[in-house]
Motif scaffolding. Sequence first.
Motif, PDB file in Angstrom:
ATOM      1  N   SER A  61      -4.653  -4.612  -9.176  1.00 30.53           N
ATOM      2  CA  SER A  61      -5.554  -4.675 -10.334  1.00 30.53           C
ATOM      3  C   SER A  61      -4.774  -4.886 -11.630  1.00 30.53           C
ATOM      4  O   SER A  61      -5.347  -5.298 -12.644  1.00 30.53           O
ATOM      5  N   THR A  62      -3.473  -4.634 -11.602  1.00 30.27           N
ATOM      6  CA  THR A  62      -2.615  -4.868 -12.765  1.00 30.27           C
ATOM      7  C   THR A  62      -2.613  -6.335 -13.164  1.00 30.27           C
ATOM      8  O   THR A  62      -2.519  -6.673 -14.348  1.00 30.27           O
ATOM      9  N   GLU A  82       0.814  -1.218   0.000  1.00 35.72           N
ATOM     10  CA  GLU A  82       0.000   0.000   0.000  1.00 35.72           C
ATOM     11  C   GLU A  82       0.849   1.270   0.000  1.00 35.72           C
ATOM     12  O   GLU A  82       0.437   2.324  -0.499  1.00 35.72           O
ATOM     13  N   SER A 105      -5.912  -2.564  -3.590  1.00 37.79           N
ATOM     14  CA  SER A 105      -6.795  -2.988  -4.678  1.00 37.79           C
ATOM     15  C   SER A 105      -6.339  -2.399  -6.013  1.00 37.79           C
ATOM     16  O   SER A 105      -6.333  -3.092  -7.046  1.00 37.79           O
ATOM     17  N   LYS A 106      -5.923  -1.155  -6.002  1.00 38.85           N
ATOM     18  CA  LYS A 106      -5.478  -0.497  -7.232  1.00 38.85           C
ATOM     19  C   LYS A 106      -4.175  -1.102  -7.740  1.00 38.85           C
ATOM     20  O   LYS A 106      -4.017  -1.354  -8.939  1.00 38.85           O
ATOM     21  N   THR A 136      -7.793   0.642  -0.377  1.00 33.17           N
ATOM     22  CA  THR A 136      -7.995   1.216  -1.712  1.00 33.17           C
ATOM     23  C   THR A 136      -6.712   1.137  -2.526  1.00 33.17           C
ATOM     24  O   THR A 136      -6.727   0.783  -3.712  1.00 33.17           O
ATOM     25  N   ALA A 137      -5.588   1.451  -1.889  1.00 37.15           N
ATOM     26  CA  ALA A 137      -4.295   1.417  -2.581  1.00 37.15           C
ATOM     27  C   ALA A 137      -3.926   0.006  -3.022  1.00 37.15           C
ATOM     28  O   ALA A 137      -3.493  -0.214  -4.155  1.00 37.15           O
TER      29      ALA A 137
END
Length: 212
Positions: A105-106, A74, A101-102, A98-99
């Motif tokens: 997501s790659t 994160e 998950s982002k 949130t971080a």
Amino acid sequence: MKIENAIDFYYKTAKLKEVLRSGPVQWQVEKDVMETIASHVYGTQMLAIGLQSEMKLDLDFSKVLLMLAVHETEEILIGDLTPLDFVSKEQKKEIGKTAVSKIFSTLSDGKQKYIDTINEFCEGKTKEAHFAKACDKLECVLEFKKYCDEGLTSLDKVTSDMLRHPKLKEFCDEGKLALDDIFYVYHMKEFEDLGFTQSLWFDCIKKIETKK
């Protein structure tokens, strides 16, 4: 299989090799090679290997190492937040989720496994997560012991802004402990049930020479 996803993920996460740990910066540690988040991650894993070797705990140790490998992911996006940044645990938890998950997501496959592993670490409810969190905090303490032993920082570096933290102010007002002692006592709740008591710190760990 998309190789570009793997390489993209690598470049994103490899940024942790460049991001400095906030603690040493806040305490004005100056070294030719400063500690990065990635070097902290390595330290937690080596500490875990050493502790598991000597304590022989009943753990899924491969899960512990995976947790430690990804537990700071994160910080690629939110930075290395310390208690002196005055961000609540709840707020840090939410922006961290949130971080993570982002960042993951790659990846097209298996990303949920890593997200779940980080969530398990953050919750700290399983024995693997508890041990991993203990290694995370204890590694930080041991690094600050080294900084103090080498004369690179001390309570002389405390600032009025730092003293907004009520626990740090309490320690400073009492005037009984050195900076590395404070780090140990403050974080001790994370590893005390593994046998890391105050007496172990003062009678044993504190005396271990770190200057080489």
